[in-house]
Design a protein around this motif. Structure first.
Motif, mmCIF file in Angstrom:
data_model
loop_
_atom_site.group_PDB
_atom_site.id
_atom_site.type_symbol
_atom_site.label_atom_id
_atom_site.label_comp_id
_atom_site.label_asym_id
_atom_site.label_seq_id
_atom_site.Cartn_x
_atom_site.Cartn_y
_atom_site.Cartn_z
ATOM 1 N N LEU A 6 -1.387 11.761 3.278
ATOM 2 C CA LEU A 6 -1.909 10.876 1.984
ATOM 3 C C LEU A 6 -3.222 12.029 1.610
ATOM 4 O O LEU A 6 -4.027 12.296 2.396
ATOM 5 C CB LEU A 6 -2.738 9.580 2.508
ATOM 6 N N THR A 7 -3.633 11.923 0.479
ATOM 7 C CA THR A 7 -4.532 12.784 -0.205
ATOM 8 C C THR A 7 -5.975 12.134 -0.020
ATOM 9 O O THR A 7 -7.076 12.580 -0.407
ATOM 10 C CB THR A 7 -4.265 13.393 -1.607
ATOM 11 N N ASP A 8 -5.696 10.786 -0.100
ATOM 12 C CA ASP A 8 -6.970 9.867 -0.384
ATOM 13 C C ASP A 8 -7.928 10.118 0.889
ATOM 14 O O ASP A 8 -7.050 10.450 2.058
ATOM 15 C CB ASP A 8 -6.704 8.453 -0.394
ATOM 16 N N PHE B 270 2.236 4.982 -3.068
ATOM 17 C CA PHE B 270 2.708 6.385 -2.709
ATOM 18 C C PHE B 270 4.145 6.883 -2.453
ATOM 19 O O PHE B 270 4.520 7.973 -2.218
ATOM 20 C CB PHE B 270 1.878 6.953 -1.282
ATOM 21 N N LYS C 124 -3.080 8.228 7.195
ATOM 22 C CA LYS C 124 -3.281 9.697 6.299
ATOM 23 C C LYS C 124 -2.455 10.924 6.990
ATOM 24 O O LYS C 124 -1.886 11.744 6.234
ATOM 25 C CB LYS C 124 -4.779 10.001 6.647
ATOM 26 N N PHE D 133 1.691 9.837 6.641
ATOM 27 C CA PHE D 133 2.159 10.140 5.424
ATOM 28 C C PHE D 133 1.541 10.861 4.268
ATOM 29 O O PHE D 133 1.722 10.981 3.075
ATOM 30 C CB PHE D 133 2.036 8.312 4.751
ATOM 31 N N TYR E 104 0.823 -1.066 0.011
ATOM 32 C CA TYR E 104 0.007 0.250 -0.002
ATOM 33 C C TYR E 104 0.890 1.170 -0.188
ATOM 34 O O TYR E 104 0.543 2.188 -1.053
ATOM 35 C CB TYR E 104 -0.957 -0.068 1.201
ATOM 36 N N LEU E 105 1.693 1.278 1.032
ATOM 37 C CA LEU E 105 2.591 2.541 0.878
ATOM 38 C C LEU E 105 3.787 2.731 -0.221
ATOM 39 O O LEU E 105 3.827 3.880 -0.661
ATOM 40 C CB LEU E 105 3.635 2.432 2.167
ATOM 41 N N ILE F 136 -9.027 4.838 1.756
ATOM 42 C CA ILE F 136 -7.841 4.108 2.527
ATOM 43 C C ILE F 136 -8.283 2.890 3.159
ATOM 44 O O ILE F 136 -7.920 1.774 2.823
ATOM 45 C CB ILE F 136 -7.117 5.009 3.495
#
Length: 230
Positions: free
Chosen positions: A70-72, A40, A65, A68, A36-37, A77
């Motif tokens: 994250l924009t999701d 990104f 979120k 990291f 998953y990571l 997620i």
């Protein structure tokens, strides 16, 4: 006297954590985290597992979120994690050895059973069904349904309340320190369960819990030492 008799004395319910405790599933999460990571451009930090230990599925998504950037969305997620793990839960995750024997023994004795897990309900129901044990449990609760995840006692208090059993009459099985603390803070006795993913935490787990088993078969052994920590 068998350890089982001693531990079940005065108990009306047994409550299990799921991953790493009742089913052998902890092996898959590091791989999922790495995959998953990597989407990104991140590598998986070595402290990630311990940092998220005990968090609910939703709390973990918030943690990812924020850490990291994250924009999701949180829902996206969680949906991605679910898609990555659901097939494994349905087809690759097995019960811990002798767990079914123990569940059958509890049912025979009329002891209520519940699940208190940090996982998402969809995955919990999938693995309980695929392993053929859903019918053993009178209550299945997730940490997403309470105010705070483990090590807060909320999830264990919820399961006991919905089973209609006092916390002091519940016995808990857990595989990580945060879960052990959650059960203890709920006023319950806790048995720590050996799991390969948390083997480096064995000493901490033994110190926190009221008892320890390397496998469920240990519960059916005769006690041989006086004063042994159950």
């Amino acid at each position: 006297m068998r350890r089982l008799e001693r531990w079940l004395d005065g108990k009306q319910a047994v409550i299990f954590d799921l991953d790493g405790t009742l089913v052998d599933s902890m092996w898959m999460w590091p791989a999922i985290d790495r995959e998953y990571l990597s989407r990104f451009g991140f590598s998986c930090p070595p402290d990630l597992s311990r940092a998220t230990e005990g968090m609910s599925f939703t709390e973990t998504a918030h943690y990812f979120k924020e850490r990291f950037a994250l924009t999701d969305s949180i829902e996206q997620i969680k949906a991605d994690w679910m898609a990555m793990s659901l097939n494994k839960y349905q087809n690759e995750v097995a019960l811990k050895p002798e767990a079914l024997h123990f569940l059958q023994e509890l049912r025979k004795r009329g002891i209520l059973m519940g699940i208190a897990t940090s996982n998402a309900r969809e995955m919990v129901e999938a693995v309980l069904t695929s392993c053929g044990i859903r019918s053993f449990f009178q209550n299945v609760s997730t940490s997403c349904e309470v105010a705070a995840g483990k090590p807060a006692p909320d999830i264990y208090q919820k399961v006991a309340r919905e089973l209609g059993v006092p916390c002091t009459a519940c016995l808990v099985f857990e595989d990580v320190p945060a879960g052990i603390l959650a059960g203890k803070r709920a006023g319950m006795e806790v048995i720590a369960v050996q799991d390969e993913a948390s083997s480096h935490l064995e000493e901490e787990k033994r110190n926190l819990a009221d008892g320890w088993i390397g496998a469920y078969k240990d519960l059916f052994l005769e006690e041989t030492e006086k004063g042994e920590k159950r």
